[in-house]
Design a protein around this motif. Sequence first.
Motif, PDB file in Angstrom:
ATOM      1  N   ARG A  76       0.831  -1.205   0.000  1.00 51.66           N
ATOM      2  CA  ARG A  76       0.000   0.000   0.000  1.00 51.66           C
ATOM      3  C   ARG A  76       0.872   1.264   0.000  1.00 51.66           C
ATOM      4  O   ARG A  76       0.482   2.294  -0.545  1.00 51.66           O
ATOM      5  CB  ARG A  76      -0.893  -0.049   1.239  1.00 51.66           C
ATOM      6  CG  ARG A  76      -1.855   1.056   1.435  1.00 51.66           C
ATOM      7  CD  ARG A  76      -2.977   0.998   0.418  1.00 51.66           C
ATOM      8  NE  ARG A  76      -3.793   2.201   0.526  1.00 51.66           N
ATOM      9  CZ  ARG A  76      -3.368   3.403   0.180  1.00 51.66           C
ATOM     10  NH1 ARG A  76      -2.166   3.565  -0.307  1.00 51.66           N
ATOM     11  NH2 ARG A  76      -4.163   4.462   0.321  1.00 51.66           N
ATOM     12  N   THR A  77       2.028   1.196   0.640  1.00 52.87           N
ATOM     13  CA  THR A  77       2.862   2.390   0.780  1.00 52.87           C
ATOM     14  C   THR A  77       4.077   2.326  -0.136  1.00 52.87           C
ATOM     15  O   THR A  77       5.073   2.995   0.117  1.00 52.87           O
ATOM     16  CB  THR A  77       3.338   2.557   2.231  1.00 52.87           C
ATOM     17  OG1 THR A  77       4.050   1.372   2.600  1.00 52.87           O
ATOM     18  CG2 THR A  77       2.189   2.740   3.183  1.00 52.87           C
TER      19      THR A  77
ATOM     20  N   ALA B  17       5.357   5.676  -1.573  1.00 54.66           N
ATOM     21  CA  ALA B  17       5.386   6.736  -0.582  1.00 54.66           C
ATOM     22  C   ALA B  17       6.424   7.786  -0.968  1.00 54.66           C
ATOM     23  O   ALA B  17       7.423   7.485  -1.610  1.00 54.66           O
ATOM     24  CB  ALA B  17       5.731   6.163   0.783  1.00 54.66           C
ATOM     25  N   ALA B  18       6.140   9.001  -0.575  1.00 53.09           N
ATOM     26  CA  ALA B  18       7.125  10.064  -0.787  1.00 53.09           C
ATOM     27  C   ALA B  18       8.297   9.820   0.133  1.00 53.09           C
ATOM     28  O   ALA B  18       8.130   9.635   1.331  1.00 53.09           O
ATOM     29  CB  ALA B  18       6.496  11.418  -0.495  1.00 53.09           C
TER      30      ALA B  18
ATOM     31  N   ALA C 126      12.701  10.530   1.082  1.00 55.31           N
ATOM     32  CA  ALA C 126      13.730  11.568   1.120  1.00 55.31           C
ATOM     33  C   ALA C 126      13.254  12.862   1.760  1.00 55.31           C
ATOM     34  O   ALA C 126      13.544  13.949   1.292  1.00 55.31           O
ATOM     35  CB  ALA C 126      14.269  11.842  -0.288  1.00 55.31           C
ATOM     36  N   VAL C 127      12.455  12.735   2.795  1.00 51.40           N
ATOM     37  CA  VAL C 127      12.136  13.912   3.591  1.00 51.40           C
ATOM     38  C   VAL C 127      12.677  13.678   5.001  1.00 51.40           C
ATOM     39  O   VAL C 127      12.919  12.542   5.393  1.00 51.40           O
ATOM     40  CB  VAL C 127      10.614  14.153   3.669  1.00 51.40           C
ATOM     41  CG1 VAL C 127      10.074  14.498   2.303  1.00 51.40           C
ATOM     42  CG2 VAL C 127       9.923  12.927   4.219  1.00 51.40           C
ATOM     43  N   GLY C 128      12.852  14.759   5.753  1.00 49.06           N
ATOM     44  CA  GLY C 128      13.341  14.617   7.112  1.00 49.06           C
ATOM     45  C   GLY C 128      12.207  14.235   8.038  1.00 49.06           C
ATOM     46  O   GLY C 128      11.040  14.245   7.656  1.00 49.06           O
TER      47      GLY C 128
ATOM     48  N   SER D 161       1.375   8.158   1.703  1.00 46.63           N
ATOM     49  CA  SER D 161       2.248   8.139   2.881  1.00 46.63           C
ATOM     50  C   SER D 161       3.507   8.952   2.624  1.00 46.63           C
ATOM     51  O   SER D 161       3.939   9.112   1.484  1.00 46.63           O
ATOM     52  CB  SER D 161       2.675   6.715   3.212  1.00 46.63           C
ATOM     53  OG  SER D 161       1.559   5.889   3.268  1.00 46.63           O
TER      54      SER D 161
ATOM     55  N   ARG E  38      13.487   9.964   6.009  1.00 46.94           N
ATOM     56  CA  ARG E  38      14.634   9.192   5.528  1.00 46.94           C
ATOM     57  C   ARG E  38      15.395   8.554   6.683  1.00 46.94           C
ATOM     58  O   ARG E  38      16.230   7.691   6.474  1.00 46.94           O
ATOM     59  CB  ARG E  38      15.564  10.078   4.696  1.00 46.94           C
ATOM     60  CG  ARG E  38      16.394  11.068   5.468  1.00 46.94           C
ATOM     61  CD  ARG E  38      17.346  11.803   4.559  1.00 46.94           C
ATOM     62  NE  ARG E  38      16.703  12.882   3.816  1.00 46.94           N
ATOM     63  CZ  ARG E  38      16.514  14.111   4.315  1.00 46.94           C
ATOM     64  NH1 ARG E  38      16.907  14.401   5.533  1.00 46.94           N
ATOM     65  NH2 ARG E  38      15.923  15.040   3.604  1.00 46.94           N
TER      66      ARG E  38
END
Lengths: 655, 307
Positions: A542-543, A546-547, A549-551, B54, B58
Motif C-alpha cells: 500500500r505504501t 510513498a514520498a 527523502a524527507v526529514g 504516505s 529518511r
Amino acid sequence: MSEWLVVAAIVLAGASGVAGLLGGRGGAAGERIAALAMFAAGGCGLVAGFAGLLGGEPGLLQAAWPVPGGRFALQVDPLSALFVVQISLIAPLGSLYGLGYWAQRDHPENGARLRASYGLVVAGMLLLVVARNAVLFLVGWELMALAAFLTITTEDEQRAVREAGYLYLVATRFGTLCLFAMFGLLFAASGTLEFEGWSRAMRSPLADAVFVLALLGFGLKAGVMPLHVWLPGAHANAPSHVSALMSGVLIKMGIYGLARITSLYALPPPWWGHALVGLGVVSAVLGVAFALGQHDLKRLLAYHSVENIGIICIGLGVALLGRSLGRDDLVALGLAGALLHTWNHGLFKALLFLSAGSVLHATGTRDLDRLGGLSRQMPSTALAFLVGAVAICGLPPLNGLVSELLVYLGLFRLVGGESGRAWLAGALAAPALALVGALAIACFVKAFGTVFLGAPRSRATVGAHEAGASMLAPMGVLAACCFGIGLGAPLVVPLLGPAVASWSGAPLAVPLGQLAPLRSVAVASASILAACALLGAWLAARTRRAAGAVGTWDCGYAAPGPRMQYSSSSFADTLVRLFSWALRPEASELRLREAFPPPAAFRSHVPDTVLDRVLLPGFRAADRVLGWLRLLQRGSVHLYLLYVVATVVALLLWR
Amino acid sequence: MPIVHSVIHVGLVLVLPPLLLGVINKTKALFAGRVGPPWLQAYYDLLKLLRKGSVFSRTTTWVFRAGPVVALVTGLFAALLLPLGGHAAPFGFEGDFVVLVYALGLGRFFTVAAALDTGSAFEGKGGAREVTFSCLAEPALFLGLLVLARASGSLSLGGMLGPEVLGAWASDGAPLAAVLVSLMVVLLVENSRIPFDDPNTHLELTMIHEVMVLDHGGPALGLIHYAAAVKLFVFAALVVGVAVPLGTADPWLAWLGFTAALLALAVVVGVIESIMARLRLLQVPTLLVAACLLSAFGIVLLAREWT
C-alpha cells in the motif's frame, strides 16, 4: 556409549587450542583446527546429549583414579544431558564466530591463548556436568573457573580488563571454598564422595547447611543477586564470543549444581523453596533495574543475565515448594520452566552477545550513547539483535514466552491450589515477574532503539560494516533455535520430561504436554507471526509509492539534529529514578547560575550498589582495621624463625 | 451454535472498537455543552486515512512500518482470547492471560521501537513514558488476575471472566471490588486516557501515546488509530467481564447485555475525562502504585480465609 562420546568431546574441546599454541603467531591454521575440533566436540556432545535425553537407563562409566577420595565416574543422565546439549550447541558456534571476531591475524599476541583457554572452559564444563564423583566434579569446576579467568583477561593490557579478571578470580575462589565445605558436609553425612552414595534421602541437621553452602557456591557462579558482583565486569570486558559462552552457558553451571544438590533431598523444608523464590525475585527485579541504568551495551546484557538467573531460580523454588507440599504439578511446572529457561537464556543471550560483539567490532565502542542508526549499515545484525531482544522479553512468537509461561502457571497454581502458607511466594513472585517482563521490554527497546534505530549519535558509526559470514552464521543458527522452541513448543518441551522425572525421583504423573497448553501457545505464536506477515505485506504494498527523502517531521521543527535524539540515559531516566532506592544513580549537577551560562558537561552513571557501595568500602575498612597485623608479617625469615621458637618455648612453659 | 457465537465474537471485535471512541467523545461533548463529532466519526477517520498516501522520513527503516502492523495484530489477537458476555472465547487455554499480556507487550515493543526509529526527541520522550507507565500497570494487572484466578478457581480467562464470577461476587465481593477499581486504572493508563494522558491534546510535551506516532501518516496512522481502539476494547471487555458477569442462560441476551455494558463503560470513561484534569506526569507513578496496592489488598482479603 554416550559416556564415551562425552569423553571424546571433553578431550577434543580441551585439546582444541593446542595446535594454535604450538604454531607460529601469524598462521591461520591453528584457529581453523581449533574451530574444527570444537565442532567435532560439539557433534559428539550433541549426539550424547540427545541420546541421554531420549534414551532409557543411563550407563555409568567408571575407572579407578589414584587420587584420595577420587574415582573416575561419568554418567549422562537426563539432567546432565540437558546441559551437555546446551554446551555442545553454543561452544562451537562461539568458536566459529571467533574466527571472524578475534582472527589470529588481527590478534597475534593473544589469539592462540584465547582459543586454548576457551577450549579448556568447554572441557571443564562438559566434565563437571557428567561427573559422578565429588573430586572429579571439582576438577571440572576448577578447570572451567580458572580457564575462564584466562579468557576474561585476554586483553590484559587494559586496566578495566585486569580489574574485572581479578574480581572474578576472587569471587570464584570464594565459591569453590563453599563447594569444598559443602562436599565435606555431604561426606560427613554419608561417608562417601560418590554421587550414587548420596542418592538416598539424607535426613540430617546438616542438610540445611549443605543447602546454604550450595546456594553460596553455586549462586555465586550463577550470579544470583547479591552474589553477582563479578558478573557485569567480566561479561563486559571479555571478548564477545567468550561473553556469549559465559553468559549463555558458564553461569548455568551454578544452576546445574543447585538442581543436582537439591535433587538429593526428597523432602526439603519449605524454607528452601521460599529462599529460592525470594532470591529469584530480588535477582530478577534488581537485575533488570540495574540493566536499565547502564549505557554500556555489554554491561546491560550482563545485568540481564542476573535477571534471567532470577527467573530460573523462581522456577526452581516453585519446584522445591512443590516437593515440600507433595504436589507433583508444581514440581513439573517449576522445574520444566527453570530448565527450559536455562536453555532459552543460553540461546537468546548468546545471540545478543554475538550481535553486540558485531556492533563492537564494527564501531569500536560499546557506549550506547555514541551509537545509532546502525540498522542501515548492519541489517542482518540488527535483525539478529531484534530476535534476541524479543525473545529475552518473553514475547511471542519466540522461546522466552514458553518457559516464562511454565513458571507463571506454577506460580498461579501455587496461589490457586491447596498450598498452605506457600501461596505467599506465588502472590509475591507472579506480579514481580510481570514487573520484570515490562522492565525488560523497556530495557531492550532502549538498547535496540539507541543502537540500531534513529540517526548516528557520533562518528563512531561512520565506517561501520556488516559482520562477515562466519559471524553471521552462528547468529542465524541461534535465532533459528529461538524460533524453533517458540513455534515447536509441543515437540521440544516434552524432551524435558525425563530430566524432571530424574530430579524428582519418580516418573511424571501427568506428562508436561498436558500440564501446560504447549500446543495452544505454539498456535498463538504462529498465528501472530503469520498475521503480522500478511498485514505487513499489505502495508508495504500500500505504501510502495510513498514520498521518500524527507526529514523527520518532528512537529515542524526546522533543524532537528542527531544530538537532540533521546539517548539511552534519558530514555531510562524516569525508571532509574523510580528505582533510585536500589540503584543509587550518580549524576553531575547542572545548575544555571547566570544569564549567559558557560559551556557545561553532564555525566550520569549507575554503579553496582553491592560492589561499589558495600563490598569495596567494606574491604577497605577491613584493610584499615586489620592493617596493624602486617606488623607481624615483615617478610623476614629470621623473624618467622623467632616466632617458631617463641611459640615452642611458650608451649613448653605452658605444659 | 458455538460457531455462530465465535463469528459474532470476531465481528464485534472487528467492528465495535471505533464506536467506543465515538461514545467517549459524545459524552465529553455533552459535558462541554457542544454537539460534538458524529457517533461514527472514528470510522470516517479510519476510512479517510486508509485511502491517503504516505510520507516516510529518511531516518526510518522497516521497523517504523512494523510498529502499526504489530500493534494492530497483537491487539486483535488479545481480543480473541477474551470471553465476551459469558460466551467462551474462540481461543482459550490454561494460562491464556499470560499470552494476552505478553502479546500486548509485543505490540508495545514495536510501537516504541517505531517511535525511536524517527530519531526525534519528541517521539523518544513519548516512548520512554509509555514503557515507564506500563512497568507499573503490569504488576497491578497481574495482581488483579491473581485475585480473579483464586476467586473463580480457574487459570484461564474463560473461567476468570466467565459465569463463575457471579458466584465470586456473592462470596468475595470486597476483593473483587478492589480489583475492579485497579483494573479501571490499568484501562485508563494502558489506553492513554485522562487522567494519565490526553488523547486530544496538541501539546507534544505532555503526551504519551499520541506523541509516539507523530510521524506516522496515511494507512499506517489508520492502523495505529484502529489498534488503539481495539486495545481500548480489550481492556474494556476485561473490566466488563469482572463488573457485569453474565450467564449464558439466553446467549443472545448476553450479547446484547455485553454490548450495552461496554458502551456504558465508554460513557464512564467519557465522564472521567470530563470531570478530571490530567495528572502531572510525576504523580502518575503514585496512582499506579496505589492501584497495585489495591489489588494486593484484594489478595490479602482473599487469603484471610485460607491461612
